[in-house]
Scaffold this active site. Structure first.
Site, PDB file in Angstrom:
ATOM      1  N   ASP A   5       3.926   0.708   7.075  1.00 26.61           N
ATOM      2  CA  ASP A   5       3.953   0.213   5.704  1.00 26.61           C
ATOM      3  C   ASP A   5       3.973   1.417   4.763  1.00 26.61           C
ATOM      4  OD1 ASP A   5       1.337   1.138   5.730  1.00 26.61           O
ATOM      5  OD2 ASP A   5       0.426  -0.845   5.764  1.00 26.61           O
ATOM      6  N   HIS A  42       0.747   3.742   6.246  1.00 22.06           N
ATOM      7  CA  HIS A  42       0.273   3.961   7.613  1.00 22.06           C
ATOM      8  C   HIS A  42       1.401   4.145   8.619  1.00 22.06           C
ATOM      9  CE1 HIS A  42      -2.657   1.374   5.407  1.00 22.06           C
ATOM     10  NE2 HIS A  42      -3.488   2.299   5.852  1.00 22.06           N
ATOM     11  N   SER A  60      -8.741   3.267   6.708  1.00 19.33           N
ATOM     12  CA  SER A  60      -7.797   2.293   7.255  1.00 19.33           C
ATOM     13  C   SER A  60      -7.042   2.821   8.468  1.00 19.33           C
ATOM     14  CB  SER A  60      -6.789   1.868   6.179  1.00 19.33           C
ATOM     15  OG  SER A  60      -6.057   2.982   5.695  1.00 19.33           O
TER      16      SER A  60
END
Length: 357
Positions: free
Chosen positions: A326, A329, A36
């Site tokens: 978040d 990240h 991600s």
């Protein structure tokens, strides 16, 4: 009947000629493999995946401000590193607009949120591409380009490209550190890291056999300091046991990358990391222009952890002042500092100021 050469499509002919001209064509592309932290939209096309950046406020500081598949408010580290090196940004493998022309000009990004070095990692997310799966997709890209360009031109194209591999965090956060996974109780911390590194070595050798000659592997940051890990402690401090795993992995993976660079023919494999620098940002945020390195910018009031940013989440007043976007990240600004430090440690000269979106 027309000959095979006469039947060649104009685009394929142009690409093949450009490739055979060698350095005169002037552009080198990237093939990116990751999770991600590097995903630019693949998981948004995996409709059953539980790891998707498809809702506001993801992408708020990127282009149109709409979600684009990046698990961030803006750019990824891979975006910024490529920009600074003057390399084009490759589109996601699952992007419907991806064709031979786009691959030739930009390369491909196979990164997938939740992806890991190990196939079993993040199985709870239902859909994601592990590193082995991403390499399998890359093999499909190679077959496609050979059909379009011919074997000689395509092999030259792939051998001249830059390769980025940035994986490993999910193997800990969404595998070993969760007791619902068998790896959690099958291995000790030391044996699990060894299992990961041995698997990674086989994967890097496989990429070399497929033509990768210039490859950079991005190491892990202080995983124990992401907001989610801190929230799970009674004091809100970094989980040092998790950071110890990241350091151990970096040391062993870095040694493997260095050894492969000498053992594999014509290989320039490099290990890029900014662990200590990132730790310093977290420990001394004010020294780096931040005022918060503990909580995510995107939250749902006092409800923690919310894991992902959602349309009903509330954003911090100044995103440039937060280290984390978040629970997992970093923000765009943190990513930029990490990218610049990684380039500095790799002794790579910045040839472009990059773009902001």
């Amino acid at each position: 009947m027309a000959s095979a050469r006469e039947r060649t499509t104009p685009l394929a002919a142009v690409l093949a000629v450009a490739l055979l001209l060698g350095p005169c064509r002037g552009d080198v592309v990237q093939f990116i493999f990751g999770d991600s932290l590097s995903d630019v939209g693949n998981n948004n096309y995996l409709t059953k995946s539980l790891a998707r950046a498809a809702t506001p406020w993801y992408g708020i500081d990127f282009g149109s401000g709409m979600p684009n598949g990046r698990f961030c408010n803006g750019r990824t580290v891979a975006d910024i590193v490529g920009d600074k090196m003057g390399l084009p940004r490759p589109a996601a493998f699952l992007d419907p607009s991806l064709d031979e022309d786009a691959i030739f000009k930009n390369g491909v990004n196979y990164a997938s949120g939740g992806g890991g070095i190990l196939n079993e990692t993040s199985s709870l997310f239902i859909q994601r591409f592990s590193l082995y799966k991403q390499i399998e997709l890359f093999q499909g890209t190679q077959a496609f380009m050979r059909e379009k360009l011919g074997a000689v031109a395509a092999d030259k194209f792939f051998s001249e490209a830059h390769y980025v591999v940035a994986m490993g965090a999910n193997d800990f956060i969404n595998n070993y550190l969760l007791p619902v996974y068998s790896d959690s109780w099958t291995y000790t911390g030391d044996t699990f890291v060894k299992y990961m590194v041995n698997t990674l070595e086989a994967q890097l050798k496989l990429l070399h056999s497929l033509g990768a000659r210039r490859l950079t592997f991005f190491g892990l940051g202080p995983m124990g300091c992401i907001p989610l890990q801190r929230y799970l402690t009674s004091t809100g401090s970094c989980q040092e046991s998790t950071n110890k795993l990241a350091k151990s992995f970096n040391a062993q993976a870095g040694a493997v990358v260095a050894r492969l660079s000498t053992e594999l023919q014509n290989a320039t494999f490099r290990f890029g990391e900014a662990y200590d620098f990132f730790q310093d940002i977290i420990d001394r945020p004010y020294m780096h222009g931040f005022n918060n390195s503990r909580a995510p910018c995107c939250t749902l009031g006092r409800i923690r952890p919310t894991l992902t940013c959602t349309p009903i989440s509330t954003l911090c007043k100044d995103r440039s002042q937060y280290v984390f976007w978040d629970e997992y990240h970093p923000t765009d600004r943190a990513n930029e500092l990490i990218a610049l430090e990684t380039l500095r440690k790799l002794n790579i000269t910045v040839v472009s100021n990059g773009t902001s979106s």
